[in-house]
Write a protein that holds these residues in place. Structure first.
Motif, PDB file in Angstrom:
ATOM      1  N   UNK A 103       0.839  -1.171   0.000  1.00  0.00           N
ATOM      2  CA  UNK A 103       0.000   0.000   0.000  1.00  0.00           C
ATOM      3  C   UNK A 103       0.884   1.234   0.000  1.00  0.00           C
ATOM      4  N   UNK A 104       0.306   2.318  -0.419  1.00  0.00           N
ATOM      5  CA  UNK A 104       1.025   3.580  -0.343  1.00  0.00           C
ATOM      6  C   UNK A 104       0.036   4.679  -0.023  1.00  0.00           C
ATOM      7  N   UNK A 105       0.555   5.755   0.526  1.00  0.00           N
ATOM      8  CA  UNK A 105      -0.296   6.905   0.815  1.00  0.00           C
ATOM      9  C   UNK A 105       0.489   8.177   0.531  1.00  0.00           C
ATOM     10  N   UNK A 106      -0.202   9.179   0.042  1.00  0.00           N
ATOM     11  CA  UNK A 106       0.445  10.459  -0.223  1.00  0.00           C
ATOM     12  C   UNK A 106       0.442  11.269   1.061  1.00  0.00           C
ATOM     13  N   UNK A 107       1.633  11.732   1.444  1.00  0.00           N
ATOM     14  CA  UNK A 107       1.774  12.527   2.667  1.00  0.00           C
ATOM     15  C   UNK A 107       1.590  14.001   2.330  1.00  0.00           C
ATOM     16  N   UNK A 108       2.325  14.457   1.342  1.00  0.00           N
ATOM     17  CA  UNK A 108       2.267  15.814   0.807  1.00  0.00           C
ATOM     18  C   UNK A 108       2.465  15.689  -0.696  1.00  0.00           C
ATOM     19  N   UNK A 109       2.171  16.737  -1.461  1.00  0.00           N
ATOM     20  CA  UNK A 109       2.494  16.659  -2.890  1.00  0.00           C
ATOM     21  C   UNK A 109       3.991  16.376  -3.073  1.00  0.00           C
ATOM     22  N   UNK A 110       4.308  15.327  -3.815  1.00  0.00           N
ATOM     23  CA  UNK A 110       5.701  14.964  -4.058  1.00  0.00           C
ATOM     24  C   UNK A 110       6.296  14.041  -3.006  1.00  0.00           C
ATOM     25  N   UNK A 111       5.522  13.658  -2.008  1.00  0.00           N
ATOM     26  CA  UNK A 111       6.025  12.791  -0.944  1.00  0.00           C
ATOM     27  C   UNK A 111       5.023  11.678  -0.683  1.00  0.00           C
ATOM     28  N   UNK A 112       5.479  10.428  -0.839  1.00  0.00           N
ATOM     29  CA  UNK A 112       4.607   9.292  -0.556  1.00  0.00           C
ATOM     30  C   UNK A 112       5.276   8.357   0.443  1.00  0.00           C
ATOM     31  N   UNK A 113       4.455   7.583   1.127  1.00  0.00           N
ATOM     32  CA  UNK A 113       4.945   6.571   2.055  1.00  0.00           C
ATOM     33  C   UNK A 113       4.451   5.214   1.578  1.00  0.00           C
ATOM     34  N   UNK A 114       5.331   4.226   1.639  1.00  0.00           N
ATOM     35  CA  UNK A 114       4.958   2.852   1.340  1.00  0.00           C
ATOM     36  C   UNK A 114       4.697   2.175   2.671  1.00  0.00           C
ATOM     37  N   UNK A 115       3.567   1.483   2.754  1.00  0.00           N
ATOM     38  CA  UNK A 115       3.150   0.896   4.018  1.00  0.00           C
ATOM     39  C   UNK A 115       3.220  -0.623   3.980  1.00  0.00           C
ATOM     40  N   UNK A 116       3.426  -1.199   5.151  1.00  0.00           N
ATOM     41  CA  UNK A 116       3.447  -2.644   5.336  1.00  0.00           C
ATOM     42  C   UNK A 116       2.381  -2.977   6.374  1.00  0.00           C
ATOM     43  N   UNK A 117       1.533  -3.949   6.044  1.00  0.00           N
ATOM     44  CA  UNK A 117       0.482  -4.373   6.966  1.00  0.00           C
ATOM     45  C   UNK A 117       0.886  -5.686   7.614  1.00  0.00           C
ATOM     46  N   UNK A 118       0.658  -5.807   8.900  1.00  0.00           N
ATOM     47  CA  UNK A 118       0.962  -7.050   9.609  1.00  0.00           C
ATOM     48  C   UNK A 118       0.203  -8.203   8.949  1.00  0.00           C
ATOM     49  N   UNK A 119       0.767  -9.393   9.029  1.00  0.00           N
ATOM     50  CA  UNK A 119       0.179 -10.575   8.414  1.00  0.00           C
ATOM     51  C   UNK A 119      -0.772 -11.266   9.391  1.00  0.00           C
ATOM     52  N   UNK A 120      -1.966 -11.599   8.920  1.00  0.00           N
ATOM     53  CA  UNK A 120      -2.964 -12.251   9.764  1.00  0.00           C
ATOM     54  C   UNK A 120      -2.455 -13.576  10.316  1.00  0.00           C
ATOM     55  N   UNK A 121      -1.849 -14.400   9.453  1.00  0.00           N
ATOM     56  CA  UNK A 121      -1.361 -15.713   9.869  1.00  0.00           C
ATOM     57  C   UNK A 121      -0.286 -15.624  10.930  1.00  0.00           C
ATOM     58  N   UNK A 122       0.645 -14.685  10.765  1.00  0.00           N
ATOM     59  CA  UNK A 122       1.712 -14.521  11.757  1.00  0.00           C
ATOM     60  C   UNK A 122       1.126 -14.026  13.073  1.00  0.00           C
ATOM     61  N   UNK A 123       0.235 -13.047  13.005  1.00  0.00           N
ATOM     62  CA  UNK A 123      -0.394 -12.527  14.227  1.00  0.00           C
ATOM     63  C   UNK A 123      -1.123 -13.640  14.966  1.00  0.00           C
ATOM     64  N   UNK A 124      -1.830 -14.489  14.237  1.00  0.00           N
ATOM     65  CA  UNK A 124      -2.582 -15.597  14.837  1.00  0.00           C
ATOM     66  C   UNK A 124      -1.638 -16.607  15.469  1.00  0.00           C
ATOM     67  N   UNK A 125      -0.530 -16.928  14.779  1.00  0.00           N
ATOM     68  CA  UNK A 125       0.392 -17.940  15.303  1.00  0.00           C
ATOM     69  C   UNK A 125       1.153 -17.449  16.533  1.00  0.00           C
ATOM     70  N   UNK A 126       1.413 -16.152  16.634  1.00  0.00           N
ATOM     71  CA  UNK A 126       2.153 -15.619  17.782  1.00  0.00           C
ATOM     72  C   UNK A 126       1.286 -15.530  19.035  1.00  0.00           C
ATOM     73  N   UNK A 127      -0.004 -15.292  18.853  1.00  0.00           N
ATOM     74  CA  UNK A 127      -0.922 -15.165  19.997  1.00  0.00           C
ATOM     75  C   UNK A 127      -2.193 -15.962  19.693  1.00  0.00           C
ATOM     76  N   UNK A 128      -2.083 -17.308  19.711  1.00  0.00           N
ATOM     77  CA  UNK A 128      -3.228 -18.129  19.317  1.00  0.00           C
ATOM     78  C   UNK A 128      -4.443 -18.008  20.237  1.00  0.00           C
TER      79      UNK A 128
END
Length: 78
Positions: free
Chosen positions: A1-26
């Motif tokens: 994913x990406x989001x525009x912060x300001x004109x000419x500036x973007x951020x690339x985002x990383x979302x936590x993984x459902x499977x990993x979250x589930x396995x770490x805290x079942x």
């Protein structure tokens, strides 16, 4: 994913993984929404790239900073 912060500036985002979250805290429900972190910023107005390193493999520190001493890597004047 990406989001525009300001004109000419973007951020690339990383979302936590459902499977990993589930396995770490079942015994706990998976967070909804899942955590999202900005990991790369491209700023064309300043010719800068900023990278934040996070842990993306299953561990107790999942989705936290990868290195204690290094918060981000900045490349200016690209």
């Amino acid at each position: 994913m990406r989001r525009e912060i300001d004109p000419g500036c973007i951020a690339v985002q990383c979302e936590a993984d459902t499977g990993i979250s589930q396995s770490l805290k079942p015994d706990q429900p998976v967070p909804n929404p899942l955590p999202i972190k900005d990991v790369i910023w491209f700023d064309a107005t300043k010719s800068t790239i900023i990278i934040r390193l996070i842990i993306t493999y299953p561990s107790e520190r999942y989705f936290e900073a990868k290195y204690g001493q290094i918060e981000e890597i900045v490349s200016a004047g690209c």
